[in-house]
Design a protein around this motif. Structure first.
Motif, PDB file in Angstrom:
ATOM      1  N   MET A  50      30.106  -8.849  65.565  1.00  0.00           N
ATOM      2  CA  MET A  50      29.416  -7.340  65.231  1.00  0.00           C
ATOM      3  C   MET A  50      28.339  -7.054  66.297  1.00  0.00           C
ATOM      4  N   PHE A  51      27.785  -7.978  66.975  1.00  0.00           N
ATOM      5  CA  PHE A  51      26.550  -7.434  68.282  1.00  0.00           C
ATOM      6  C   PHE A  51      27.291  -7.109  69.254  1.00  0.00           C
ATOM      7  N   LEU A  52      28.275  -7.641  69.686  1.00  0.00           N
ATOM      8  CA  LEU A  52      28.968  -7.209  70.734  1.00  0.00           C
ATOM      9  C   LEU A  52      29.727  -5.861  70.486  1.00  0.00           C
ATOM     10  N   LYS A 458      20.339   9.806  58.415  1.00  0.00           N
ATOM     11  CA  LYS A 458      20.921  11.224  58.068  1.00  0.00           C
ATOM     12  C   LYS A 458      21.598  11.592  59.472  1.00  0.00           C
ATOM     13  N   TYR A 459      22.860  12.466  59.067  1.00  0.00           N
ATOM     14  CA  TYR A 459      23.544  12.993  60.260  1.00  0.00           C
ATOM     15  C   TYR A 459      22.657  13.832  61.103  1.00  0.00           C
ATOM     16  N   PRO A 460      22.788  13.605  62.285  1.00  0.00           N
ATOM     17  CA  PRO A 460      24.184  13.271  63.194  1.00  0.00           C
ATOM     18  C   PRO A 460      24.038  11.728  63.387  1.00  0.00           C
ATOM     19  N   ALA A 461      22.715  11.189  63.137  1.00  0.00           N
ATOM     20  CA  ALA A 461      22.791   9.498  63.512  1.00  0.00           C
ATOM     21  C   ALA A 461      23.710   9.080  62.557  1.00  0.00           C
ATOM     22  N   ALA A 462      24.470   7.963  63.045  1.00  0.00           N
ATOM     23  CA  ALA A 462      25.494   6.932  62.289  1.00  0.00           C
ATOM     24  C   ALA A 462      24.912   5.645  61.705  1.00  0.00           C
ATOM     25  N   SER A 463      25.282   5.501  60.542  1.00  0.00           N
ATOM     26  CA  SER A 463      25.026   4.033  59.966  1.00  0.00           C
ATOM     27  C   SER A 463      26.359   4.027  59.307  1.00  0.00           C
ATOM     28  N   TRP A 464      26.645   2.627  59.021  1.00  0.00           N
ATOM     29  CA  TRP A 464      28.105   2.216  58.113  1.00  0.00           C
ATOM     30  C   TRP A 464      27.986   2.755  56.990  1.00  0.00           C
ATOM     31  N   GLY A 465      26.732   3.152  56.359  1.00  0.00           N
ATOM     32  CA  GLY A 465      26.552   3.668  55.063  1.00  0.00           C
ATOM     33  C   GLY A 465      26.769   4.913  54.944  1.00  0.00           C
ATOM     34  N   ASN A 466      26.402   5.836  55.879  1.00  0.00           N
ATOM     35  CA  ASN A 466      26.448   7.373  55.718  1.00  0.00           C
ATOM     36  C   ASN A 466      27.806   7.616  56.264  1.00  0.00           C
ATOM     37  N   ILE A 467      28.691   6.699  57.024  1.00  0.00           N
ATOM     38  CA  ILE A 467      30.065   7.193  57.551  1.00  0.00           C
ATOM     39  C   ILE A 467      30.798   7.012  56.154  1.00  0.00           C
ATOM     40  N   TRP A 481      42.281   7.159  54.573  1.00  0.00           N
ATOM     41  CA  TRP A 481      41.994   5.764  54.334  1.00  0.00           C
ATOM     42  C   TRP A 481      40.931   5.262  55.569  1.00  0.00           C
ATOM     43  N   PHE A 482      41.402   5.909  56.683  1.00  0.00           N
ATOM     44  CA  PHE A 482      40.879   5.425  57.962  1.00  0.00           C
ATOM     45  C   PHE A 482      39.283   5.725  58.261  1.00  0.00           C
ATOM     46  N   VAL A 483      38.949   6.878  57.242  1.00  0.00           N
ATOM     47  CA  VAL A 483      37.554   7.299  57.165  1.00  0.00           C
ATOM     48  C   VAL A 483      36.471   6.163  56.717  1.00  0.00           C
ATOM     49  N   TRP A 484      36.795   5.482  55.461  1.00  0.00           N
ATOM     50  CA  TRP A 484      35.951   4.873  54.782  1.00  0.00           C
ATOM     51  C   TRP A 484      36.272   3.373  54.901  1.00  0.00           C
ATOM     52  N   ILE A 485      37.678   3.108  54.867  1.00  0.00           N
ATOM     53  CA  ILE A 485      37.933   1.536  54.927  1.00  0.00           C
ATOM     54  C   ILE A 485      37.267   0.807  56.134  1.00  0.00           C
ATOM     55  N   PRO A 486      37.491   1.051  57.336  1.00  0.00           N
ATOM     56  CA  PRO A 486      36.945   0.376  58.406  1.00  0.00           C
ATOM     57  C   PRO A 486      35.247   0.136  58.198  1.00  0.00           C
ATOM     58  N   ALA A 487      34.631   1.188  57.887  1.00  0.00           N
ATOM     59  CA  ALA A 487      33.199   0.847  57.685  1.00  0.00           C
ATOM     60  C   ALA A 487      32.773   0.046  56.474  1.00  0.00           C
ATOM     61  N   GLY A 488      33.642   0.135  55.546  1.00  0.00           N
ATOM     62  CA  GLY A 488      33.493  -0.841  54.402  1.00  0.00           C
ATOM     63  C   GLY A 488      33.724  -2.269  54.784  1.00  0.00           C
ATOM     64  N   VAL A 489      34.898  -2.444  55.547  1.00  0.00           N
ATOM     65  CA  VAL A 489      35.191  -3.736  55.986  1.00  0.00           C
ATOM     66  C   VAL A 489      34.195  -4.349  56.647  1.00  0.00           C
ATOM     67  N   LEU A 490      33.520  -3.743  57.711  1.00  0.00           N
ATOM     68  CA  LEU A 490      32.525  -3.856  58.460  1.00  0.00           C
ATOM     69  C   LEU A 490      31.319  -4.488  57.957  1.00  0.00           C
ATOM     70  N   ILE A 491      30.722  -3.787  56.795  1.00  0.00           N
ATOM     71  CA  ILE A 491      29.677  -3.821  56.001  1.00  0.00           C
ATOM     72  C   ILE A 491      30.188  -5.355  55.206  1.00  0.00           C
ATOM     73  N   LEU A 492      31.434  -5.516  54.863  1.00  0.00           N
ATOM     74  CA  LEU A 492      31.676  -6.808  53.831  1.00  0.00           C
ATOM     75  C   LEU A 492      31.663  -7.905  54.813  1.00  0.00           C
ATOM     76  N   LEU A 493      32.177  -7.853  55.897  1.00  0.00           N
ATOM     77  CA  LEU A 493      32.298  -8.844  56.946  1.00  0.00           C
ATOM     78  C   LEU A 493      30.804  -9.312  57.281  1.00  0.00           C
ATOM     79  N   THR A 494      29.893  -8.236  57.617  1.00  0.00           N
ATOM     80  CA  THR A 494      28.653  -8.733  57.961  1.00  0.00           C
ATOM     81  C   THR A 494      27.816  -9.418  56.973  1.00  0.00           C
ATOM     82  N   VAL A 495      27.717  -8.777  55.758  1.00  0.00           N
ATOM     83  CA  VAL A 495      27.040  -9.311  54.818  1.00  0.00           C
ATOM     84  C   VAL A 495      27.435 -10.727  54.306  1.00  0.00           C
TER      85      VAL A 495
END
Length: 515
Positions: A50-52, A458-467, A481-495
């Motif tokens: 995730m850091f890389l 807030k927009y335009p700054a990005a975070s997995w949550g606001n994506i 699906w490609f708008v929200w599933i990748p961000a959700g997967v990253l949050i899930l894996l990180t937590v």
């Protein structure tokens, strides 16, 4: 007889052999137990990835988090409007200012069949009919023409040319008497029928104005409609067709015409640059684009920086506050402990979500910059989330301060600050490390929730949550699906990874808990 103290150097010692265990320091023992935990190693590998992905990937990808991509599309756009002139248009002579309500008074006089117009300010005008579609307006008992009224439109051929009032008045008078010639401003003009209207030319043969019974105007400012194009529109209206073609400066183009209560709208397809919204994954955009036309892979990379940064900064603030307040309360006890713990209870009872809503609304009202908003978010979350850690530290300190080594420290005259931070706190480090590792995942999840609700980054700054915030639209959820599933997967894996690491550290520091 073989000496039991002589151990063959070639003999391989078992992992639980006492001779091997004795040479390992406590830290090495913890590390060995941690690295034996497959889930903990899995979590560590995920976090490194995730850091890389977030920090190194953002440097490699050629796009920024706020770059908007555009595409060209053929869009149907309004080009012109047309309507048959059914009401009289007033054309005032040069230097004449007509009352503001003369139009309505003219219609009223014509409806009643009167030949005098009386306006609200008391002005009176005589009304003389020139033909069935035009009237001459004069001052009562006056011979000079003040204005004329006719059901037609007079358009200058050159858009930069302004037709004078006397030109319009004399032109309409000539039309009423079927004259093909008239004079105005010391210039003679001729009137020739052309298509569905008439063209006015000066003595040099230059086209000056076009006359039509239809009011035809371009939708976009700066666009000049040619006389031939106006004729083509009228022909299409008279023929009752839905579309027509016209060969203009840009070649032959097709136009659509629609009628709504006598108002005709002329449209055409035009190549327009539009935001490249919700583009499917491709070689150019590996994860596609979002609703703002931004590359999703780039925003996930930059968003990972923000989410991970917020997680570590907030946990660092919680550790500092929790250690100081919890350590002080546990060491001194008595009234100090009572005051600090009541303060902890007050903070613990604050309803966090309403507080976030209020603070988010305040920052929205003052339009706080997205970068500064992240800084405020870290402070607010850290200032509220330290209470659980303070209670853990206090409980551990209350137990440790009664141990023999603390009695020895007091007997040796070691200062209170040194006793707390050099002897007590280090003994609480194992619990703090476990809390911090699990707390980072909780903070990332909390930040994602706040950003999803519009209270965080807030927009335009990005975070997995606001994506994932784009998922508020059910249509986007089901079709993109490609708008929200990748961000959700990253949050899930990180937590999950931080929880795996926390569990591994807890088992490594206290292996008896696993038995």
């Amino acid at each position: 007889m073989t000496d039991v103290n002589n151990i063959d150097n070639n003999e391989e010692l078992a992992l639980d052999d006492a001779n091997r265990v004795q040479v390992l320091s406590p830290g090495m023992m913890v590390a060995k137990r941690f690295f034996r935990n497959k889930l903990a190693i899995t979590g560590l590998v995920i976090i490194i990835c995730m850091f890389l992905f977030s920090f190194l990937g953002g440097m490699v990808i050629p796009y920024s988090q706020s770059k908007v991509f555009y595409t060209s599309e053929e869009m149907k756009k309004d080009y012109a409007g047309a309507t048959l002139i059914s009401e009289y248009q007033l054309f005032a002579a040069d230097g004449v200012e007509l009352p503001s309500d003369i139009n309505s008074k003219l219609i009223l006089a014509l409806t009643k069949g009167e030949d005098v117009i009386e306006t609200r300010d008391g002005s009176k005008f005589s009304l003389e009919q020139m033909d069935e579609n035009s009237y001459e307006i004069k001052a009562v008992n006056g011979a000079e023409t003040m204005a004329v009224a006719a059901k037609l439109q007079i358009v200058p051929v050159d858009a930069d040319t302004k037709l004078s009032g006397s030109f319009n008045v004399n032109l309409i008078k000539a039309l009423a008497t079927d004259d093909t010639m008239f004079a105005s401003d010391d210039t003679r003009y001729s009137i020739d029928s052309q298509g569905n209207g008439a063209i006015v030319t000066d003595s040099d043969g230059n086209e000056v104005a076009y006359i039509s019974a239809y009011s035809i105007n371009a939708v976009e400012s700066g666009v000049t409609l040619s006389i031939d194009f106006r004729d083509a529109i009228v022909d299409a209206i008279n023929d009752g067709v839905d579309s027509f073609t016209f060969n203009g400066e840009d070649g032959e183009e097709e136009y659509q015409i629609s009628n709504k209560n006598g108002q005709y709208t002329i449209t055409k397809y035009k190549a327009t640059s539009v935001i490249n919204q919700f583009e499917s994954p491709s070689l150019k955009h590996i994860l596609g684009t979002d609703g703002n036309g931004m590359d999703l892979l780039a925003r996930l990379m930059y968003g990972g920086r923000i989410s991970l940064l917020i997680g570590f900064v907030v946990v660092a603030i919680e550790l500092v506050l929790g250690i100081i307040i919890g350590g002080t309360a546990g060491f001194f006890g008595g009234w100090v402990d009572n005051i600090l713990m009541r303060f902890v209870d007050i903070i613990y009872c604050i309803p966090t979500m309403p507080l976030y809503l209020i603070i988010g609304s305040i920052m929205d009202f003052y339009k706080v910059d997205a970068g500064i908003r992240i800084f405020y978010l870290c402070i607010i979350m850290g200032a509220i989330g330290w209470v659980s850690l303070a209670r853990i530290v206090r409980g551990q300190i209350l137990s440790l301060r009664e141990q023999e080594f603390m009695t020895a420290c007091e007997a040796l005259g070691i200062s209170i600050r040194r006793r707390i931070f050099r002897h007590l706190i280090p003994n609480v480090i194992p619990q703090l490390v476990v809390f911090a590792s699990m707390g980072v995942g909780e903070v990332i999840l909390a930040e994602s929730t706040l950003s999803y609700l519009g209270l965080g980054v807030k927009y335009p700054a990005a975070s997995w949550g606001n994506i994932i915030n784009a998922v508020t639209d059910s249509y986007v959820m089901t079709n993109y699906w490609f708008v929200w599933i990748p961000a959700g997967v990253l949050i899930l894996l990180t937590v999950l990874a931080f929880n795996f690491i926390g569990d591994g550290l807890r088992d490594a520091f206290d292996p008896k808990m696993k038995r």
